[in-house]
Design a protein around this motif. Structure first.
Motif, short mmCIF file in Angstrom:
data_model
loop_
_atom_site.label_atom_id
_atom_site.label_comp_id
_atom_site.label_asym_id
_atom_site.label_seq_id
_atom_site.Cartn_x
_atom_site.Cartn_y
_atom_site.Cartn_z
N ILE A 75 41.25 51.21 41.39
CA ILE A 75 40.41 50.23 40.07
C ILE A 75 40.56 48.39 40.13
O ILE A 75 38.94 48.38 39.60
CB ILE A 75 41.30 50.57 39.34
CG1 ILE A 75 41.63 51.93 38.96
CG2 ILE A 75 40.37 49.98 37.93
CD1 ILE A 75 40.61 52.78 39.01
N ILE A 76 41.16 48.18 41.71
CA ILE A 76 40.89 46.27 41.24
C ILE A 76 40.19 46.34 42.59
O ILE A 76 40.04 45.12 43.04
CB ILE A 76 42.16 45.29 40.86
CG1 ILE A 76 43.29 45.62 41.85
CG2 ILE A 76 42.14 46.07 40.35
CD1 ILE A 76 44.27 45.32 42.06
N ARG A 77 39.58 46.90 42.80
CA ARG A 77 39.11 46.94 44.62
C ARG A 77 37.35 45.88 44.31
O ARG A 77 36.56 46.09 43.51
CB ARG A 77 38.56 48.17 45.01
CG ARG A 77 37.46 49.08 44.56
CD ARG A 77 37.28 49.95 45.52
NE ARG A 77 36.08 50.92 44.72
CZ ARG A 77 36.82 51.73 44.03
NH1 ARG A 77 37.29 52.67 43.05
NH2 ARG A 77 35.46 52.71 43.22
N ALA A 78 37.62 44.66 45.50
CA ALA A 78 36.42 43.82 44.50
C ALA A 78 35.97 43.42 45.89
O ALA A 78 36.92 43.47 47.10
CB ALA A 78 36.75 43.15 43.93
N ASP A 79 34.74 42.67 46.77
CA ASP A 79 34.22 42.29 48.13
C ASP A 79 35.01 41.42 47.68
O ASP A 79 35.16 40.71 49.58
CB ASP A 79 32.89 42.47 47.92
CG ASP A 79 32.40 43.56 48.16
OD1 ASP A 79 32.52 44.65 48.39
OD2 ASP A 79 31.23 42.82 48.15
N TYR A 80 35.59 40.39 46.76
CA TYR A 80 36.18 39.39 46.65
C TYR A 80 37.29 38.73 47.86
O TYR A 80 38.14 38.09 47.37
CB TYR A 80 35.69 38.39 46.27
CG TYR A 80 36.33 38.62 44.61
CD1 TYR A 80 37.19 38.54 44.14
CD2 TYR A 80 35.03 38.58 43.71
CE1 TYR A 80 37.78 39.02 42.85
CE2 TYR A 80 35.14 39.72 42.79
CZ TYR A 80 37.11 39.90 42.58
OH TYR A 80 36.55 40.29 40.86
N LEU A 81 38.27 40.50 47.90
CA LEU A 81 39.50 40.58 48.21
C LEU A 81 39.47 39.26 49.34
O LEU A 81 41.33 38.58 50.05
CB LEU A 81 39.40 41.50 48.21
CG LEU A 81 40.51 43.06 47.06
CD1 LEU A 81 41.21 43.65 47.06
CD2 LEU A 81 41.68 41.52 45.90
N ASP A 82 39.01 39.04 50.30
CA ASP A 82 39.07 38.10 51.14
C ASP A 82 39.41 36.62 51.20
O ASP A 82 40.33 36.23 51.71
CB ASP A 82 37.82 38.66 52.52
CG ASP A 82 38.16 39.40 53.05
OD1 ASP A 82 38.61 40.19 53.41
OD2 ASP A 82 36.99 40.33 53.83
N ASP A 83 38.48 36.63 50.34
CA ASP A 83 38.76 34.91 49.44
C ASP A 83 40.48 34.97 49.01
O ASP A 83 41.11 34.19 48.56
CB ASP A 83 37.83 34.73 48.35
CG ASP A 83 37.12 34.64 49.43
OD1 ASP A 83 36.16 34.66 49.86
OD2 ASP A 83 35.51 34.77 47.91
#
Length: 457
Positions: free
Chosen positions: A362-370
């Motif tokens: 549910i908390i997947r996001a493209d900015y997890l790399d940041d």
């Protein structure tokens, strides 16, 4: 590979279909025979029924499994988990068998169960995120423990889980019951992000006068860049929905928000461990506030309606503020996981933890790399930090409610600007003689430094 699954509710049913689709032979049980029949019908329609065996009792399930056995539990947290474990012992599980609790159990229960059943079977824990859709097509799977049974089933879970850049979103994140703790914090972050999105909507809707459809368009445009996330995407979709009469869907929904407990557990454990996660706690309290009319203190918590003010908002600045606040919500959760890992000696790997969150959950996001870059990267984000400060000020000036936005700004301000803790230290010592610590590191009392008028004391 053979595996058994106990509990065929929404999550259990969809995970079962995922397992057999990936080539596993599944023996499945639920006390309700109707859900077993429904699962079998689904498997038949997909041409996968030959790998599925529905059983009517746990003894039959045990007899059908080759040893050592691998059994997954997807039953409601609490007493039912212990009931099923006890029934499995009576049915004939053995010490080399592994039983994995895949529900939203409290990690403290997992620690107790590992001790309770250590001479009966291997007890392991795994948090699963992604809802029904994730369970069916690839969830995030946060496992824990060093049990030998994991070696048999780990390669299969790597296939069953979601993948991101050809890496599985399954991982054994740490020792003992850390998998359930990580899933608990995942849900705490989920609470905070959901509330944060709702507050940005609130500011745009009631602070600037935009319609839900206009806010949906803004969220959709943000999702096309580095702010793309599952929660923002579904929020955009929800806000775009209208009835046949042209009424916005959200305007037809009651304001009370429910919860199943993991957010509360996150807040409680953070307080017990002495680790500040104000954004996550504020999100839990925000839900409680929507239900004040149903509490014993309802009359004492009911106030007259107040007028609010309009405000001009720069959308680019708001976008930067939302991005920065989102990063800080994740970082608070990771700090809590790290602190618990040290306290319990779990050896949780934060990189593995983040890998499980990159897809399926549910908390997947493209900015997890940041998020993964840590505090030094966040310290370099001067413009977004200023945007959060300005946006929070404008938002609060409207008179509307922004608990997570305000808590997040308070969090970063407390850790990066002059604090007021010295006065609180002095107050505590003044009335309770709790002691103070000076800048030199010396521990003493106020009376050791100055003479205080006895009349005032």
């Amino acid at each position: 590979m053979q595996v058994a699954l106990v509990g065929l509710g929404v999550m259990g049913k969809n995970l079962a279909l995922n397992l057999i689709e990936k080539g596993m032979t599944l023996v499945a049980y639920d006390k309700n025979p109707e859900v077993g029949a429904e699962l079998l019908s689904c498997a038949q329609s997909l041409g996968m029924a030959e790998r599925l065996h529905i059983v009517s009792d746990l003894g039959d399930m045990i007899r059908r499994l080759e040893t050592p056995r691998s059994i997954l539990l997807l039953v409601p947290a609490g007493e039912l988990v212990d009931k099923v474990c006890s029934d499995l012992v009576e049915a004939g599980v053995e010490k080399e068998d592994i039983i994995v609790d895949c529900g939203n159990s409290n990690y403290k229960d997992g620690i107790a169960r590992k001790l309770k059943y250590q001479n009966k079977f291997e007890f392991a824990t795994m948090g699963i995120s992604g809802g029904a859709e994730g369970a069916r097509h690839g969830p995030a799977m946060m496992a824990s423990g060093s049990e030998g049974g994991w070696e048999r089933i780990e390669p299969w879970f790597e296939k069953v889980a979601a993948s991101y850049n050809n890496e599985s979103c399954f991982a054994r994140v740490g020792q003992s019951a850390s998998g359930h703790f990580v899933k608990m914090v995942h849900n705490g972050i989920e609470y905070a992000l959901m509330q944060l999105i709702a507050e940005v909507y609130q500011l745009l809707r009631h602070g600037t006068g935009r319609s839900p459809k206009e806010v949906a368009e803004i969220f959709e445009s943000w999702s096309e860049g580095n702010l793309n996330s599952y929660l923002l995407a579904i929020s955009s979709h929800i806000l775009s929905l209208e009835t046949e009469q042209g009424e916005s869907l959200v305007d037809l929904i009651d304001n009370k928000v429910g919860a199943k407990g993991t957010g509360l557990w996150t807040a409680q454990n953070a307080l017990e461990l002495g680790i500040a996660v104000p954004s996550l706690v504020a999100a839990v309290q925000a839900r409680h506030l929507t239900n004040t009319i149903d509490t014993p203190a309802a009359k004492e918590m009911t106030y007259a309606a107040k007028s609010t003010e309009s405000v001009e908002v720069d959308l680019d600045e708001l976008k930067q503020a939302f991005y920065f606040a989102s990063l800080l919500c994740y970082r608070q959760g990771l700090a809590l996981i790290k602190g618990a890992s040290r306290a319990h000696q779990w050896k949780v790997d934060l990189n593995k933890t983040l890998q499980t969150w990159r897809a399926g959950c549910i908390i997947r996001a493209d900015y997890l790399d940041d998020v993964a870059q840590g505090v030094e990267f966040i310290d370099s984000l001067e413009e977004p930090a200023l945007a959060l400060r300005r946006t929070t000020g404008k938002a609060i000036a409207t008179g509307l409610s922004f608990p997570v936005l305000a808590a997040t700004q308070t969090y970063i301000a407390t850790l990066s600007t002059p604090s007021n803790g010295h006065l609180v230290q002095a107050q505590r010592d003044y009335f309770g003689e709790h002691g103070i610590k000076t800048h030199s590191g010396e521990t003493c009392h106020l009376t050791d430094l100055v003479e205080i008028d006895a009349k005032v004391r």
